[in-house]
Scaffold this active site. Structure first.
Site, short mmCIF file in Angstrom:
data_model
loop_
_atom_site.label_atom_id
_atom_site.label_comp_id
_atom_site.label_asym_id
_atom_site.label_seq_id
_atom_site.Cartn_x
_atom_site.Cartn_y
_atom_site.Cartn_z
CB SER A 1 -29.27 -44.64 -1.19
OG SER A 1 -28.84 -43.85 -0.06
CD GLU B 1 -23.48 -45.80 9.09
OE1 GLU B 1 -24.25 -45.32 8.41
OE2 GLU B 1 -23.96 -46.67 9.98
N GLY C 1 -30.05 -50.44 4.23
CA GLY C 1 -30.03 -49.73 5.42
C GLY C 1 -31.30 -49.04 5.78
N GLY C 2 -31.68 -48.00 5.62
CA GLY C 2 -33.03 -47.42 5.93
C GLY C 2 -34.33 -48.04 5.60
N GLY D 1 -27.01 -42.79 3.24
CA GLY D 1 -27.80 -41.95 4.09
C GLY D 1 -28.16 -40.71 3.29
CD GLU E 1 -20.56 -49.67 3.44
OE1 GLU E 1 -21.64 -49.30 3.86
OE2 GLU E 1 -19.29 -49.45 4.07
CG HIS F 1 -21.25 -50.10 7.63
ND1 HIS F 1 -21.55 -48.64 7.91
CD2 HIS F 1 -22.33 -50.50 7.13
CE1 HIS F 1 -22.73 -48.12 7.21
NE2 HIS F 1 -23.14 -49.43 6.51
CG ASN G 1 -26.74 -52.14 8.94
OD1 ASN G 1 -26.94 -52.12 10.15
ND2 ASN G 1 -25.76 -51.12 8.71
CD1 TRP G 2 -33.20 -53.77 10.45
CD2 TRP G 2 -33.43 -54.55 12.50
NE1 TRP G 2 -34.22 -54.74 10.41
CE2 TRP G 2 -34.32 -55.20 11.74
CE3 TRP G 2 -33.60 -54.83 13.97
CZ2 TRP G 2 -35.19 -56.02 12.26
CZ3 TRP G 2 -34.66 -55.70 14.44
CH2 TRP G 2 -35.43 -56.29 13.50
CE LYS G 3 -26.68 -48.08 7.98
NZ LYS G 3 -26.48 -46.67 7.40
#
Length: 255
Positions: free
Chosen positions: A216, A100, A237-238, A176, A170, A98, A9-11
């Site tokens: 994470s 967010e 994610g990251g 994050g 999640e 998600h 997920n590049w966001k």
């Protein structure tokens, strides 16, 4: 046997050329890493979708997904992107629910139920996220939170429709933050989710449903997480923004 998946997920990251370059690296590096029962999915911003979907057409293991869709079919909804439009790019998946989107854009179960229907109607496979906040976990009512998130959305689907769903757990407190649920904590929740599926549908459906861990996840903790009986991969994610880290997580599926 249920499919093992690593989804990135590049966001809201990467310019157009940066995204194209990163996807090319991932496509080249994944190569034959994934087997027939495994899938790699890259969920990019809308601007990359068409180009990387064309690139992925040559791969049997790497697919492309969006990070959101509108609840509307079409019309005067400036700035929105419909499921039909996403599908027309060549994308196969879409992330829905998600944390967010829930926290920053007020998406609730009623809205997400509509979005899931839109995705399925247009041939997209939802990666549907559920999870609890730190406050909810500490109050010990997070089991009810997770159950509600499922029962008011994807558990309303027919059995045939539900089989198109990939679930992702999640823990919101681990997104994050650098915090990660222990493998035991994650497994406990994944087993609970699978039991909920069995109760709402049947054991066969539960056993066939892919449930990913998101929170994470990185190359160091992925082996212990993916070794758990009910964890079928990760929503990354990251670490998905670095080709080597992302592909190293993909390699864990083979261990």
């Amino acid at each position: 046997m249920r499919k093992k998946i690593v989804a990135g997920n590049w966001k809201m990251n990467l310019g157009y050329e940066e995204g194209i370059s990163l996807f090319s690296e991932i496509l080249h590096m994944v190569g034959d890493e994934a087997r027939g029962d495994q899938q790699v999915i890259v969920c990019s911003p809308f601007i990359h979708l068409h180009h990387i979907a064309q690139q992925s057409a040559s791969s049997s293991t790497v697919s492309v997904g969006a990070q959101n869709i509108s609840q509307h079919d079409a019309g005067a909804y400036t700035g929105e992107v419909s499921a039909k439009q996403v599908k027309s790019t060549g994308a196969e998946y879409v992330i829905l629910g998600h944390s967010e989107r829930r926290a920053y854009f007020g998406e609730d179960e009623k809205l997400l139920e509509i979005k899931v229907d839109q995705a399925l109607k247009n041939g997209l496979k939802p990666i549907f996220c559920i999870g609890e906040t730190q406050e909810e976990r500490e109050s010990d009512n997070f089991w009810d939170v997770l159950s509600k998130q499922l029962k008011e959305t994807v558990f309303k689907l027919s059995e045939a429709e539900f089989k198109q769903i990939v679930l992702a757990y999640e823990p919101v407190w681990a997104i994050g933050t650098g915090l990660t649920a222990t493998p035991e904590q994650a497994q406990e929740v994944h087993a609970f989710i699978r039991n909920e599926i069995a109760d709402s549908f049947d054991q066969e459906t539960a056993d066939a449903t892919t449930i990913l861990y998101g929170g994470s996840c990185n190359p160091k903790n992925a082996p212990d997480l993916f070794a758990q009986a009910d964890i079928d991969g990760g929503l990354i994610g990251g670490a998905s923004l670095k080709s080597r880290d992302f592909v190293d997580i993909v390699k864990v599926l083979n261990q």
